[in-house]
Design a protein around this motif. Structure first.
Motif, PDB file in Angstrom:
ATOM      1  N   ARG A  74       0.653  -1.178  -0.120  1.00 55.42           N
ATOM      2  CA  ARG A  74      -0.082  -0.071   0.062  1.00 55.42           C
ATOM      3  C   ARG A  74       0.960   1.124   0.016  1.00 55.42           C
ATOM      4  O   ARG A  74       0.202   2.411  -0.396  1.00 55.42           O
ATOM      5  CB  ARG A  74      -0.866   0.058   1.126  1.00 55.42           C
ATOM      6  CG  ARG A  74      -2.114  -1.117   1.182  1.00 55.42           C
ATOM      7  CD  ARG A  74      -2.769  -1.159   2.631  1.00 55.42           C
ATOM      8  NE  ARG A  74      -2.935  -2.293   2.764  1.00 55.42           N
ATOM      9  CZ  ARG A  74      -3.361  -2.804   4.089  1.00 55.42           C
ATOM     10  NH1 ARG A  74      -3.126  -1.676   5.104  1.00 55.42           N
ATOM     11  NH2 ARG A  74      -3.284  -4.098   4.595  1.00 55.42           N
ATOM     12  N   PHE A  75       2.213   1.051   0.222  1.00 59.01           N
ATOM     13  CA  PHE A  75       3.141   2.137   0.335  1.00 59.01           C
ATOM     14  C   PHE A  75       3.468   2.480  -1.281  1.00 59.01           C
ATOM     15  O   PHE A  75       3.746   1.490  -2.025  1.00 59.01           O
ATOM     16  CB  PHE A  75       4.250   1.790   1.293  1.00 59.01           C
ATOM     17  CG  PHE A  75       5.468   2.863   1.010  1.00 59.01           C
ATOM     18  CD1 PHE A  75       5.340   4.380   1.222  1.00 59.01           C
ATOM     19  CD2 PHE A  75       6.688   2.697   0.270  1.00 59.01           C
ATOM     20  CE1 PHE A  75       6.267   5.163   1.321  1.00 59.01           C
ATOM     21  CE2 PHE A  75       7.559   3.383   0.058  1.00 59.01           C
ATOM     22  CZ  PHE A  75       7.435   4.883   0.504  1.00 59.01           C
ATOM     23  N   PHE A 141      15.019   6.252 -11.131  1.00 64.34           N
ATOM     24  CA  PHE A 141      15.977   7.116 -10.234  1.00 64.34           C
ATOM     25  C   PHE A 141      15.263   8.670 -10.056  1.00 64.34           C
ATOM     26  O   PHE A 141      15.258   9.097  -8.974  1.00 64.34           O
ATOM     27  CB  PHE A 141      17.375   6.722 -10.174  1.00 64.34           C
ATOM     28  CG  PHE A 141      17.949   7.036  -8.997  1.00 64.34           C
ATOM     29  CD1 PHE A 141      17.894   6.435  -7.736  1.00 64.34           C
ATOM     30  CD2 PHE A 141      18.762   8.368  -9.175  1.00 64.34           C
ATOM     31  CE1 PHE A 141      18.507   6.688  -6.620  1.00 64.34           C
ATOM     32  CE2 PHE A 141      19.514   8.868  -8.002  1.00 64.34           C
ATOM     33  CZ  PHE A 141      19.291   7.798  -6.651  1.00 64.34           C
ATOM     34  N   ALA A 142      15.156   8.851 -11.458  1.00 63.57           N
ATOM     35  CA  ALA A 142      14.555  10.376 -11.615  1.00 63.57           C
ATOM     36  C   ALA A 142      13.031  10.513 -10.548  1.00 63.57           C
ATOM     37  O   ALA A 142      13.201  11.469  -9.911  1.00 63.57           O
ATOM     38  CB  ALA A 142      14.257  10.894 -12.677  1.00 63.57           C
ATOM     39  N   ALA A 143      12.348   9.614 -10.790  1.00 66.48           N
ATOM     40  CA  ALA A 143      11.113   9.621 -10.087  1.00 66.48           C
ATOM     41  C   ALA A 143      11.395   9.574  -8.450  1.00 66.48           C
ATOM     42  O   ALA A 143      10.743  10.303  -7.765  1.00 66.48           O
ATOM     43  CB  ALA A 143      10.065   8.563 -10.388  1.00 66.48           C
ATOM     44  N   PHE A 144      12.288   8.523  -8.160  1.00 64.16           N
ATOM     45  CA  PHE A 144      12.504   8.298  -6.706  1.00 64.16           C
ATOM     46  C   PHE A 144      13.131   9.748  -6.147  1.00 64.16           C
ATOM     47  O   PHE A 144      12.668  10.093  -4.825  1.00 64.16           O
ATOM     48  CB  PHE A 144      13.580   7.428  -6.491  1.00 64.16           C
ATOM     49  CG  PHE A 144      14.111   7.017  -4.986  1.00 64.16           C
ATOM     50  CD1 PHE A 144      13.328   6.499  -4.092  1.00 64.16           C
ATOM     51  CD2 PHE A 144      15.369   7.394  -4.601  1.00 64.16           C
ATOM     52  CE1 PHE A 144      13.962   6.175  -2.933  1.00 64.16           C
ATOM     53  CE2 PHE A 144      16.136   7.465  -3.508  1.00 64.16           C
ATOM     54  CZ  PHE A 144      15.219   6.656  -2.478  1.00 64.16           C
ATOM     55  N   GLN A 198      17.612   3.409   8.164  1.00 62.77           N
ATOM     56  CA  GLN A 198      18.519   4.723   8.004  1.00 62.77           C
ATOM     57  C   GLN A 198      18.964   4.599   6.372  1.00 62.77           C
ATOM     58  O   GLN A 198      19.552   5.443   6.093  1.00 62.77           O
ATOM     59  CB  GLN A 198      19.513   4.479   8.782  1.00 62.77           C
ATOM     60  CG  GLN A 198      19.212   4.833  10.253  1.00 62.77           C
ATOM     61  CD  GLN A 198      18.438   6.154  10.525  1.00 62.77           C
ATOM     62  OE1 GLN A 198      18.931   7.182  10.032  1.00 62.77           O
ATOM     63  NE2 GLN A 198      17.411   6.020  11.308  1.00 62.77           N
ATOM     64  N   GLY A 199      18.806   3.428   5.849  1.00 62.64           N
ATOM     65  CA  GLY A 199      19.447   3.203   4.393  1.00 62.64           C
ATOM     66  C   GLY A 199      20.040   1.905   4.334  1.00 62.64           C
ATOM     67  O   GLY A 199      19.959   0.964   5.156  1.00 62.64           O
ATOM     68  N   TYR A 231      13.133   0.466   2.407  1.00 65.92           N
ATOM     69  CA  TYR A 231      12.211   1.048   1.503  1.00 65.92           C
ATOM     70  C   TYR A 231      10.810   1.775   1.985  1.00 65.92           C
ATOM     71  O   TYR A 231      10.569   2.669   1.355  1.00 65.92           O
ATOM     72  CB  TYR A 231      11.530  -0.458   0.811  1.00 65.92           C
ATOM     73  CG  TYR A 231      10.368  -0.110  -0.147  1.00 65.92           C
ATOM     74  CD1 TYR A 231      10.551   0.557  -1.187  1.00 65.92           C
ATOM     75  CD2 TYR A 231       9.294  -0.783   0.116  1.00 65.92           C
ATOM     76  CE1 TYR A 231       9.458   0.515  -2.100  1.00 65.92           C
ATOM     77  CE2 TYR A 231       7.933  -0.739  -0.382  1.00 65.92           C
ATOM     78  CZ  TYR A 231       8.226   0.056  -1.783  1.00 65.92           C
ATOM     79  OH  TYR A 231       6.984   0.103  -2.608  1.00 65.92           O
ATOM     80  N   LEU A 232      10.199   1.340   2.996  1.00 60.37           N
ATOM     81  CA  LEU A 232       9.249   1.971   3.684  1.00 60.37           C
ATOM     82  C   LEU A 232       9.309   3.409   4.197  1.00 60.37           C
ATOM     83  O   LEU A 232       8.827   4.207   4.331  1.00 60.37           O
ATOM     84  CB  LEU A 232       8.496   1.229   4.698  1.00 60.37           C
ATOM     85  CG  LEU A 232       7.956  -0.179   4.296  1.00 60.37           C
ATOM     86  CD1 LEU A 232       7.175  -0.896   5.285  1.00 60.37           C
ATOM     87  CD2 LEU A 232       6.918   0.091   3.169  1.00 60.37           C
ATOM     88  N   ALA A 233      11.123   3.396   4.553  1.00 61.14           N
ATOM     89  CA  ALA A 233      11.343   4.876   5.107  1.00 61.14           C
ATOM     90  C   ALA A 233      11.895   5.734   3.810  1.00 61.14           C
ATOM     91  O   ALA A 233      12.141   6.852   4.344  1.00 61.14           O
ATOM     92  CB  ALA A 233      12.438   4.534   5.987  1.00 61.14           C
ATOM     93  N   GLY A 234      11.768   5.262   2.443  1.00 69.73           N
ATOM     94  CA  GLY A 234      12.188   6.039   1.497  1.00 69.73           C
ATOM     95  C   GLY A 234      13.613   6.314   1.324  1.00 69.73           C
ATOM     96  O   GLY A 234      13.886   7.472   0.912  1.00 69.73           O
TER      97      GLY A 234
END
Length: 393
Positions: A74-75, A141-144, A198-199, A231-234
């Motif tokens: 859902r994310f 990657f541009a969208a991200f 954190q990544g 991933y969920l932390a963006g």
């Protein structure tokens, strides 16, 4: 392609990566047989791919799907999925969509089949195909990054124990291609990756993009917990990802697309609804149909476990025993109208069952291949079979 024609780049593959010349696909995965496909059939297939992509952007469709998928799906990460695959059987009355994949493999052997004699991947990629493929990674990657940049600094190709995978050579080929693009790229098992909210880090260095070949599509296993958190932390561009899988590649979506009432509720144009009805075989969960009816009609049906991939556990009703049928979990089994594959004739190997795969990014075609096989389901080990070139007629 000569060295002078390669895009300039400073990226490097993993230190233990073999030279590009070693990245030939397995001989058993490439067929010498060319498969004819009519242009009208291809146009129909492309029209459906584009329609399904548009559907994923529709808020009404997302509202319908989100209650059916786990939290990870859902994310919305704001980007899509590289290397989508749409599998079709083409019959006398046209093409029929059998399955959708978010981490479709085989682009390497498909390229080798289409361009024999051009060497190993990525050398066997025509320039235009190479450009489209790299453009898909750049667009992701541009969208991200919200258009701050189109080129990540470091890419990780992730799968469970990559050297043991049948298409390990293909993953190595992608690493070489992305390194030629100017991005340091490596292959890794999730256990080798340091990841949390954190990544993501590989050998102490941050990873910007993960090309995800792992088959834990919803990131639900312990092995994928760190990547799920990042991933969920963006914190990382994960492509493909659970969001796209839930919208497109979860087999249960076929039940929505083949249901006239659902399609009517999504306010699709009549032509779009007709296309779905024509190209998507009737599909529903075993739990949603009378069990005895499914047994009586089994010879016209195929039974697919919704959580498996790559034809694992797929059963044709024609050869299924009552005992095996009764053991099928109703909530985890998709029942689909059987559409037998076409046969491609070969003087050397005889008739071969055939399916077609379209590789796509969003609504753009990246390539097309056929897969030739014998037996109940698709496999890459049939003598004379494997990925084959497609000849438009």
């Amino acid at each position: 392609m000569t060295d002078a024609e390669r895009p300039a780049g400073s990226g490097t593959p993993a230190a233990d990566a073999p030279p590009v010349s070693a990245l030939h696909p397995s001989a058993s995965s490439v067929s010498r047989i060319a498969v004819p496909l009519s242009r009208p059939a291809l146009r129909q297939m492309l029209a459906l791919v584009r329609l399904l992509h548009r559907l994923t952007q529709q808020s009404a469709y997302r509202a319908l799907v989100y209650p059916l998928v786990p939290v990870s799906a859902r994310f919305d990460p704001g980007h899509d999925a590289v290397m989508m695959g749409y599998d079709f059987h083409v019959t006398a009355d046209g093409p029929h969509l059998i399955e959708v994949n978010t981490n479709a493999g085989g682009f390497l052997p498909a390229s080798a089949a289409a361009c024999p004699g051009l060497g190993a991947f990525p050398d066997n990629l025509p320039g235009r195909t190479r450009e489209r493929l790299l453009a898909s990674f750049a667009a992701e990657f541009a969208a991200f990054s919200r258009s701050q940049t189109t080129r990540p600094r470091r890419i990780l190709i992730v799968d469970e124990d990559p050297p043991s995978q049948f298409l390990h050579a293909e993953m190595r080929g992608f690493a070489s291609l992305l390194a030629d693009w100017g991005v340091t790229t490596a292959l890794a098992d999730p256990a080798e990756v340091a990841a949390d909210e954190q990544g993501v880090f590989w050998r102490g260095e941050p990873v910007d993009l993960i090309y995800n070949r792992h088959c834990d599509f919803y990131l639900e296993t312990a092995a994928m917990a760190g990547l799920r958190a990042a991933y969920l932390a963006g914190k990382v561009c994960l492509t493909p990802n659970p969001h796209t899988y839930g919208l497109l590649a979860d087999k249960r979506r076929l039940a929505l697309w083949s249901d006239p009432q659902t399609l009517a509720g999504l306010q699709l144009p009549a032509a779009a609804r007709e296309l779905c009805q024509q190209l998507i075989p009737s599909s529903q969960l075993l739990a949603d149909m009378p069990r005895e009816q499914a047994w009586e009609e089994r010879k016209k049906l195929v039974f697919k476990p919704v959580t498996h991939y790559g034809s694992k556990g797929v059963l044709l009703g024609t050869g299924m025993s009552r005992r095996r049928f009764e053991a099928l979990p109703a909530e985890e089994t998709l029942v689909q109208q059987l559409v037998p594959p076409a046969l491609t004739e070969s003087t050397e190997f005889g008739p071969m069952k055939t399916d077609l795969r379209l590789y796509a990014y969003r609504d753009r075609l990246l390539g097309i291949t056929a897969r030739l096989y014998r037996g109940q389901v698709t496999n890459m080990r049939t003598p004379g079979g494997g990925f084959a070139a497609v000849q438009l007629v």
